[in-house]
Design a protein around this motif. Sequence first.
Motif, PDB file in Angstrom:
ATOM      1  N   ALA A 109       0.819  -1.400  -0.151  1.00 44.43           N
ATOM      2  CA  ALA A 109       0.010   0.199  -0.005  1.00 44.43           C
ATOM      3  C   ALA A 109       0.998   1.185  -0.042  1.00 44.43           C
ATOM      4  O   ALA A 109       1.955   1.345   0.578  1.00 44.43           O
ATOM      5  N   GLY A 110       0.139   2.174  -0.675  1.00 47.63           N
ATOM      6  CA  GLY A 110       1.074   3.462  -0.880  1.00 47.63           C
ATOM      7  C   GLY A 110       1.332   4.063   0.792  1.00 47.63           C
ATOM      8  O   GLY A 110       2.531   4.628   0.781  1.00 47.63           O
ATOM      9  N   ALA A 111       0.677   3.722   1.653  1.00 45.81           N
ATOM     10  CA  ALA A 111       1.014   4.577   3.189  1.00 45.81           C
ATOM     11  C   ALA A 111       2.283   3.534   3.644  1.00 45.81           C
ATOM     12  O   ALA A 111       2.783   4.089   4.721  1.00 45.81           O
TER      13      ALA A 111
ATOM     14  N   LEU B 166      10.870   0.756   2.638  1.00 45.64           N
ATOM     15  CA  LEU B 166      12.230   1.322   2.215  1.00 45.64           C
ATOM     16  C   LEU B 166      13.058   1.607   3.291  1.00 45.64           C
ATOM     17  O   LEU B 166      14.149   0.823   3.313  1.00 45.64           O
ATOM     18  N   TYR B 167      12.662   2.320   4.416  1.00 41.61           N
ATOM     19  CA  TYR B 167      13.668   2.326   5.776  1.00 41.61           C
ATOM     20  C   TYR B 167      14.279   0.975   6.132  1.00 41.61           C
ATOM     21  O   TYR B 167      15.366   0.865   6.499  1.00 41.61           O
TER      22      TYR B 167
ATOM     23  N   GLY C 179       2.123  -0.183  -5.837  1.00 41.85           N
ATOM     24  CA  GLY C 179       1.151   0.334  -4.847  1.00 41.85           C
ATOM     25  C   GLY C 179      -0.394   0.272  -5.774  1.00 41.85           C
ATOM     26  O   GLY C 179      -0.314   0.118  -6.894  1.00 41.85           O
ATOM     27  N   GLU C 180      -1.411   0.874  -5.042  1.00 45.06           N
ATOM     28  CA  GLU C 180      -2.521   1.009  -5.942  1.00 45.06           C
ATOM     29  C   GLU C 180      -2.540   2.146  -6.903  1.00 45.06           C
ATOM     30  O   GLU C 180      -3.333   2.136  -7.820  1.00 45.06           O
ATOM     31  N   ASP C 181      -1.606   2.914  -6.834  1.00 50.57           N
ATOM     32  CA  ASP C 181      -1.399   4.028  -8.011  1.00 50.57           C
ATOM     33  C   ASP C 181      -0.710   3.946  -9.053  1.00 50.57           C
ATOM     34  O   ASP C 181      -0.785   4.558  -9.851  1.00 50.57           O
TER      35      ASP C 181
ATOM     36  N   LEU D 182       8.960  -6.151   7.883  1.00 50.21           N
ATOM     37  CA  LEU D 182       9.537  -4.990   6.903  1.00 50.21           C
ATOM     38  C   LEU D 182       8.374  -3.915   6.902  1.00 50.21           C
ATOM     39  O   LEU D 182       8.951  -2.728   6.385  1.00 50.21           O
ATOM     40  N   LEU D 183       7.385  -4.084   7.460  1.00 48.38           N
ATOM     41  CA  LEU D 183       6.491  -3.068   7.552  1.00 48.38           C
ATOM     42  C   LEU D 183       6.137  -2.561   8.892  1.00 48.38           C
ATOM     43  O   LEU D 183       5.053  -1.910   8.959  1.00 48.38           O
TER      44      LEU D 183
END
Length: 491
Positions: free
Chosen positions: A333-335, A341-342, A455-457, A482-483
């Motif tokens: 998800a975009g959020a 990444l981090y 992601g969704e976009d 990782l999330l």
Amino acid sequence: MTVLKALKKMFGKSEAEQLAPGTSAPVHGPSRTEAPQQPRRAAPVASDKKASAPAAATEPDVSPAPERPPEAAKPRRERAPKPPVVAWKLDDFAVEPQEGKTRFHDFKLAPELMHAIHDLGFPYCTPIQAQVLGFTLAGKDAIGRAQTGTGKTAAFLISIITQLLQTPPPKERYMGEPRALIIAPTRELVVQIAKDAADLTKYTGLNVMTFVGGMDFDKQLKHLEARHCDILVATPGRLLDFNQRGDVHLDMVEVMVLDEADRMLDMGFIPQVRQIIRQTPPKSERQTLLFSATFTEDVMNLAKQWTTDPSIVEIEALNVASENVEQHIYAVAGADKYKLLYNLVNDNGWERVMVFANRKDEVRRIEERLVRDGVNAAQLSGDVPQHKRIKTLEGFREGKIRVLVATDVAGRGIHIDGISHVINFTLPEVPDDYVHRIGRTGRAGAAGVSISFAGEDDSYQLPSIEALLGKKINCETPPTHLLRPVERKHS
């Protein structure tokens, strides 16, 4: 006579004794310092039509040039170049013949050039180099299609250097008359080509200069006035600035290279390039090399206009992306993209990572969050001043910067060894850009990894990317750990 001898003893050696032992004449013609002084050429009438500035994300290189006050002073003449004296011979560069591979020894290249190639550690030609040099060293025009990272830059530079070494320069030259011209669409690509050219010419005495927008105009002008220009690498807009002011004259160009022709088309630079080419000798009197990642109908039409009976070199792109790059896609998800990444960078201790995003504001936001969370990161986009972009790239190359966050301005023309991972924070809108992005890793035979966040976009971009690659990429769900939320650093 006694007085004369005493004076010579007091004030220095005799004229014969002042000559350094082993001094020899320059390779090409008489010393440049011996050429007669010439008045500056009159500037051609500047065109009323001004080049329009391209988008900031690519190349704002047509900033207004300062008006030059009239002057009657003669241009400065440069001193004869003194290539470094190094005890090196071709026998030091021993490369065994190998079936299916072409050595640089198989071409008739000058020892000074072979010395530089040896220093760079390139014993065998890449496919594009082997094919292109077979034509261009014989003086033929050529158009080549090859992806980034295939060695095409070295191919045309080796051809240019050989031409300039074999053909003595004119006895009378103006400072602003390059013998070879390379046009590239972006500042980053110009800087990279010039760096490669400097590496290959370091034993030849040839001078390499760059003209790019976003950097000090007067400083570039001083470089031009201080010495002859043998190889000029430039973006179209800034080159037109110098040309229209009468500081640069292109009527002595022996070799012209158009690099990334497809991208120059996309960026709207072709009208400017046409203006530039009209200032060069007719195509029958110069050698023209054109390179492009794709051979569209438009690119081929340009090649037909600007070249004479060109040899076409096309490297088969059966594997569009390098086999050295292991590709992954995470459905996220975009959020959750920033957390992923981090944690990927931090948990794995990666030291040299490139992160790509589609928009400049996105790049800025990612870089700011990484820095806030204790990751040594920097950004690279069209909004960053040129001097800072060069400093950032050097810091990344030297390992001082851990994560470089960039737009597609860094997708081509940046060659930095040791990039272990490329992360597509957002999937590119153009499939070719995906190939260029992941090509920043897995270079020079090293293994690399690319990870894309779908992601969704942006997941709708996947089918066209897979169609270009000719294969499916397995889409994975990232591991739960990782999330996890990013722990905020205490100030």
